[in-house]
Write an enzyme that holds these catalytic residues in place. Structure first.
Site, short mmCIF file in Angstrom:
data_model
loop_
_atom_site.label_atom_id
_atom_site.label_comp_id
_atom_site.label_asym_id
_atom_site.label_seq_id
_atom_site.Cartn_x
_atom_site.Cartn_y
_atom_site.Cartn_z
CG ASP A 69 -1.90 1.12 1.26
OD1 ASP A 69 -1.74 2.08 0.49
OD2 ASP A 69 -2.85 1.05 2.07
CG HIS A 70 3.22 3.99 -3.20
ND1 HIS A 70 4.15 4.62 -2.40
CD2 HIS A 70 3.83 3.82 -4.41
CE1 HIS A 70 5.24 4.84 -3.08
NE2 HIS A 70 5.09 4.36 -4.30
NE ARG A 71 -4.07 3.88 1.45
CZ ARG A 71 -5.23 3.42 1.91
NH1 ARG A 71 -6.28 4.24 1.99
NH2 ARG A 71 -5.36 2.16 2.26
#
Length: 495
Positions: A467-469
């Site tokens: 999850d790039h967040r």
């Protein structure tokens, strides 16, 4: 009414919202004791038996097998034999009235989960007919003044028969009332709905796009010029099905001499509603794919040393039966201790990252009708033998549907292995609120360069979805680098 006890859909686990009644294990009129299994209920993850918490007699069964209801919904009534049927009816009327709480007009969902406009409560027309004229019990008659969520069919039926929908319990999402709920309430109160099968409606076709119908029924209706509003809905979840359209055509043929053209050939298909488990999987993974910006990093892992160690351990202790997947769980847990930024959960609502001290690894297990992820808690602290035996036990009980909620809810990291099916490489969808999942492919012999020579080595491809967040590319690469070091130097897993 103190001797009357309700039997309701239980709440097994924090994420359980609804359950499907599979079968009754105690029949109506049968006595039971505390601890006896009353019925079987299937949730999105497990199928368990509901145990009685008191002694009693099953006086009234209100729900048929196959019905899906929200947590807390009424399944049956238990009472001693000294309690009269009238007292039970009075209790049901009170209970139904109490459950019909007003709701704020908002977007709801239809039976097939497509968005629908909110249905506000219309002004009910006063019914001046005597209570016995159509078989509607007196306790259900009246006007609906409070806002109640109900399907358009249910509103029309309630207005026509003078039924107060506030006295009917809905079985749909957020308590939405359908025609079946009204029929169930009327039957439970000792009445019956009037039959309208003998009326032959007009052949005029209008806008029936808002009528809930199966795709086959809608295609047949268009081909034969049938207005779906004239069909009696007997299909699942109050929809018009193919049989309803054909029944209307049959009644028309019996009441007119006009020749009817031959039916248009309709493809032979069957429809099967999504199970509770599949609906939950669909909702969770769709939300994950939509909200979490996925990206993947892949790496080839040399398995020669790991397979050699596995064979040595299994030969020394035959009862262990350690697998490559067991060793990957251990290696992933150790890698998470080196790169703890992946050993987290992300609370999207509160914008908070929950850091785990130990690596609780969720292992994807395929079961009938879906997928479940039992958890190996604190895998970084367990030996390979402990991990192997625990995974086998969890997988066996997962397929039997006997896992406890704490054994499959949560986790800080997931592993999905399709190598046993011959899949070389794939991308897995993150299991929220986790932020990463490792997809493991099949081991195969490949030609690689070693010390300037071409050699054949057994390798597999592992892909990490993140999850790039929360997880940047450098962190994902660091995890995969550490995982490769542990897999290719498996002696490190023993210390």
């Amino acid at each position: 009414m103190s001797d009357i006890r309700p039997i309701e859909v239980p709440k097994w686990g924090l994420t359980m919202e609804e359950g499907t009644l599979s079968t009754w294990l105690v029949q109506e009129g049968q006595a039971f004791s505390k601890g006896d299994e009353l019925c079987e209920i299937e949730t999105s993850k497990i199928a368990n038996a509901l145990e009685a918490t008191f002694d009693g007699v099953l006086r009234r069964v209100l729900v048929e097998p196959g019905t899906t209801l929200p947590v807390g919904a009424l399944l049956a009534i238990a009472a001693s034999e000294s309690v009269s049927d009238e007292a039970i009816e009075a209790y049901l009327a009170t209970r139904q009235s109490g459950q019909a709480t007003p709701t704020t007009p908002a977007q709801t969902a239809t039976a097939d989960n497509t968005p629908a406009a909110p249905v506000s409560a219309p002004v009910a027309v006063a019914d001046t007919r005597p209570a016995s004229s159509n078989g509607i019990p007196g306790q259900l008659r009246g006007e609906t003044d409070a806002p109640v969520q109900a399907t358009p069919h249910a509103w029309r039926l309630a207005r026509r028969e003078g039924i107060d929908l506030a006295k009917v319990s809905g079985s749909g999402r957020e308590g939405r009332i359908c025609v079946e709920d009204i029929a169930r309430a009327v039957n439970a109160a000792g009445g019956s709905l009037p039959s309208r099968e003998h009326s032959v409606p007009s052949t005029a076709v209008g806008d029936d796009s808002e009528v809930a119908a199966t795709p086959i029924a809608r295609r047949l209706a268009v081909a034969r010029g049938v207005d779906l509003r004239h069909c009696r809905a007997t299909g699942s979840r109050g929809r018009v099905c193919r049989a309803d359209v054909e029944a209307l055509l049959s009644r028309r043929q019996g009441n007119t001499t006009v020749a009817v053209e031959q039916p248009v050939a309709i493809p032979s298909v069957t429809e099967q509603p999504l199970s509770s488990m599949r609906r939950t999987i669909a909702a969770r993974l769709q939300a994950s794919k939509q909200s979490a910006p996925h990206y993947r990093v892949s790496m080839d892992l040399d398995l020669e040393a790991l397979l050699s160690l596995r064979d040595t351990l299994n030969a020394a202790v035959p009862e262990l039966k350690i697998s490559v997947n067991d060793m990957l769980v251990k290696a992933s847990a150790r890698a998470l201790m080196v790169v703890p930024e992946l050993n987290v959960q992300y609370d999207e609502q509160r914008q908070v990252i929950r850091q785990f001290v130990d690596a609780d690894i969720a292992v994807a297990v395929a079961i009938d009708g879906g997928l479940i992820t039992p958890i190996v808690p604190a895998a970084n602290r367990k030996t390979l033998g402990e991990i192997s035996m625990l995974i086998r036990d969890l997988a066996t009980r997962a397929k039997a549907g006997t896992l406890k909620p704490a054994e499959f809810q949560g986790g800080s990291f997931s592993i999905s292995n399709l190598g046993m099916h011959g899949v070389r490489q794939f991308d897995a969808i993150i299991n929220p609120p986790q932020v990463a999942i490792l997809a493991v492919g099949a081991a195969s012999e490949q030609v690689v360069a070693r010390d300037g020579q071409m050699v054949i080595r057994r390798q597999l491809t592992a892909s990490l979805s993140s999850d790039h967040r929360v997880v940047d590319g450098a962190l994902a690469a660091s995890f995969m680098k550490e995982l490769k070091r542990l897999v290719e130097t498996p002696a490190l897993l023993m210390v």
